[in-house]
Design an enzyme around this catalytic site. Structure first.
Site, PDB file in Angstrom:
ATOM      1  N   ASP A   7       0.874  -1.174   0.000  1.00  0.00           N
ATOM      2  CA  ASP A   7       0.000   0.000   0.000  1.00  0.00           C
ATOM      3  C   ASP A   7       0.908   1.219   0.000  1.00  0.00           C
ATOM      4  OD1 ASP A   7      -2.340   1.622   0.254  1.00  0.00           O
ATOM      5  OD2 ASP A   7      -1.948   1.815   2.394  1.00  0.00           O
ATOM      6  N   SER A   8       0.308   2.380  -0.159  1.00  0.00           N
ATOM      7  CA  SER A   8       1.081   3.614  -0.118  1.00  0.00           C
ATOM      8  C   SER A   8       1.617   3.882   1.296  1.00  0.00           C
ATOM      9  CB  SER A   8       0.200   4.779  -0.558  1.00  0.00           C
ATOM     10  OG  SER A   8      -0.977   4.810   0.231  1.00  0.00           O
ATOM     11  N   CYS A  70      -4.109  -1.472  -1.983  1.00  0.00           N
ATOM     12  CA  CYS A  70      -4.423  -0.052  -2.129  1.00  0.00           C
ATOM     13  C   CYS A  70      -5.431   0.067  -3.267  1.00  0.00           C
ATOM     14  CB  CYS A  70      -3.149   0.710  -2.475  1.00  0.00           C
ATOM     15  SG  CYS A  70      -3.432   2.422  -2.967  1.00  0.00           S
ATOM     16  N   GLU A 149      -5.575   9.494   9.594  1.00  0.00           N
ATOM     17  CA  GLU A 149      -4.160   9.447   9.998  1.00  0.00           C
ATOM     18  C   GLU A 149      -3.885  10.344  11.202  1.00  0.00           C
ATOM     19  OE1 GLU A 149      -1.411   9.397   6.771  1.00  0.00           O
ATOM     20  OE2 GLU A 149      -2.316   7.517   6.100  1.00  0.00           O
ATOM     21  N   CYS A 181     -11.622   2.638  -0.042  1.00  0.00           N
ATOM     22  CA  CYS A 181     -10.264   3.128   0.214  1.00  0.00           C
ATOM     23  C   CYS A 181      -9.800   2.464   1.500  1.00  0.00           C
ATOM     24  CB  CYS A 181     -10.301   4.649   0.371  1.00  0.00           C
ATOM     25  SG  CYS A 181      -8.771   5.367   0.988  1.00  0.00           S
ATOM     26  N   HIS A 183      -8.438   3.329   4.149  1.00  0.00           N
ATOM     27  CA  HIS A 183      -8.655   3.969   5.453  1.00  0.00           C
ATOM     28  C   HIS A 183     -10.122   3.994   5.892  1.00  0.00           C
ATOM     29  CE1 HIS A 183      -4.684   5.361   4.442  1.00  0.00           C
ATOM     30  NE2 HIS A 183      -4.569   6.116   5.519  1.00  0.00           N
TER      31      HIS A 183
HETATM   32  N1  DGL Z   1      -4.268   3.500   0.132  1.00  0.00           N
HETATM   33  C1  DGL Z   1      -4.953   4.509  -0.625  1.00  0.00           C
HETATM   34  C2  DGL Z   1      -6.190   3.910  -1.293  1.00  0.00           C
HETATM   35  O1  DGL Z   1      -6.735   2.912  -0.848  1.00  0.00           O
HETATM   36  C3  DGL Z   1      -5.335   5.689   0.248  1.00  0.00           C
HETATM   37  C4  DGL Z   1      -4.164   6.468   0.783  1.00  0.00           C
HETATM   38  C5  DGL Z   1      -3.422   7.243  -0.289  1.00  0.00           C
HETATM   39  O2  DGL Z   1      -4.012   8.090  -0.964  1.00  0.00           O
HETATM   40  O3  DGL Z   1      -2.243   6.952  -0.466  1.00  0.00           O
HETATM   41  O4  DGL Z   1      -6.643   4.406  -2.283  1.00  0.00           O
END
Ligand code: DGL
Length: 257
Positions: A7-8, A70, A149, A181, A183
């Site tokens: 993931d990011s 992600c 976050e 997403c 989060h």
């Molecule tokens: N992990 C990203 C997503 O699910 C969200 C966080 C980001 O924008 O990096 O799209």
């Protein structure tokens, strides 16, 4: 077995938590690309490059399968079911979309997502290939990742923003909403409090975990967890402990790139 996922940043830990619940014996290699986050506002070409690099890194760690944990990165790989070296590749979009389709009664499906995911139109395109007549109501929610976050999940500011984002979905009578997403499942309780009773919220992390077939090899391993981060982020490590629980035996590492 070794399961690789990326993931990011920390968001993909919601996916990891569901996978650990389901496969407690498996070994996990998690890559959080903290040096290049957020992914949610990147162009498709950039997401493709990052995704290719992340998959290559996980392959170099001798994993047996790869999960793009992600949503924004998943939008560029919906139809790709194998990595370049032939490992099974899973994405976050298909499992939650399939579950939403099974749950909706009025065929009006709401999607909350990042800008990158919403603008890719991936959900409407995918539903269109599965079944005609599904109406997708999409809402980009760029303020939610920073709120999660900063641990403001219980804050009245978050409730106000959620009300604003949910308004179009609820006025279009979406009976199912995909929390599209990494989060957003963390905001499930405040989201449910705003939605009318009976609205179904789809947690893509649970949906993904349910699509990984239970094969014997997933019951082998020593339950090891390696977390690689591309930036030395103390904030990430704190949040990771919080999300994974104190009992987790995660080893934090930094790839040499
Ligand atoms: N992990 C990203 C997503 O699910 C969200 C966080 C980001 O924008 O990096 O799209």
């Amino acid at each position: 077995v070794r399961i690789g996922l990326f993931d990011s940043g920390i968001g993909g830990l919601t996916v990891l938590v569901e996978l650990i619940k389901k496969f407690p014996k498996a070994d996990f290699v998690y890559l959080g690309d903290t040096a290049r986050l957020p992914y949610g506002n990147k162009a498709p070409e950039t997401l493709r490059r990052y995704t290719d690099e992340n998959i290559q890194f996980l392959e170099s760690q001798a994993v047996d399968l790869v999960i793009i944990a992600c949503h924004s990165a998943s939008t560029i790989a919906l139809e790709t079911t194998q990595t370049p070296s032939g490992l099974p590749l899973f994405n976050m979009i298909a499992p939650s979309a399939n579950q939403a389709l099974m749950c909706t009664k009025n065929k009006r499906i709401g999607v909350m997502a990042t800008k990158a995911t919403t603008r890719s139109q991936i959900y409407p395109k995918y539903f269109n290939t599965l079944e005609k007549g599904v109406q997708v109501i999409s809402q980009e929610c760029p303020l939610l990742v920073p709120l999660v976050e900063e641990e403001l999940t219980q804050d009245e500011l978050t409730t106000l923003i959620l009300k604003r984002y949910l308004k179009p979905l609820l006025s279009e009578k979406a009976d199912v909403i995909i929390l599209g997403c990494t989060h957003y499942p963390i905001l499930k309780t405040p989201i449910a409090a705003i939605c009318p009773e009976g609205t179904q919220l789809i947690d893509p992390a649970e949906a993904l975990a349910n699509t990984i077939p239970i094969v014997e090899s997933l019951a082998t391993g020593s339950g090891r967890l390696e977390i690689y981060l591309t930036d030395h982020s103390p904030h990430f490590i704190e949040q990771a402990h919080h999300l994974l629980g104190d009992s987790s035996q995660a080893t934090f590492l930094f790839p040499e790139t």
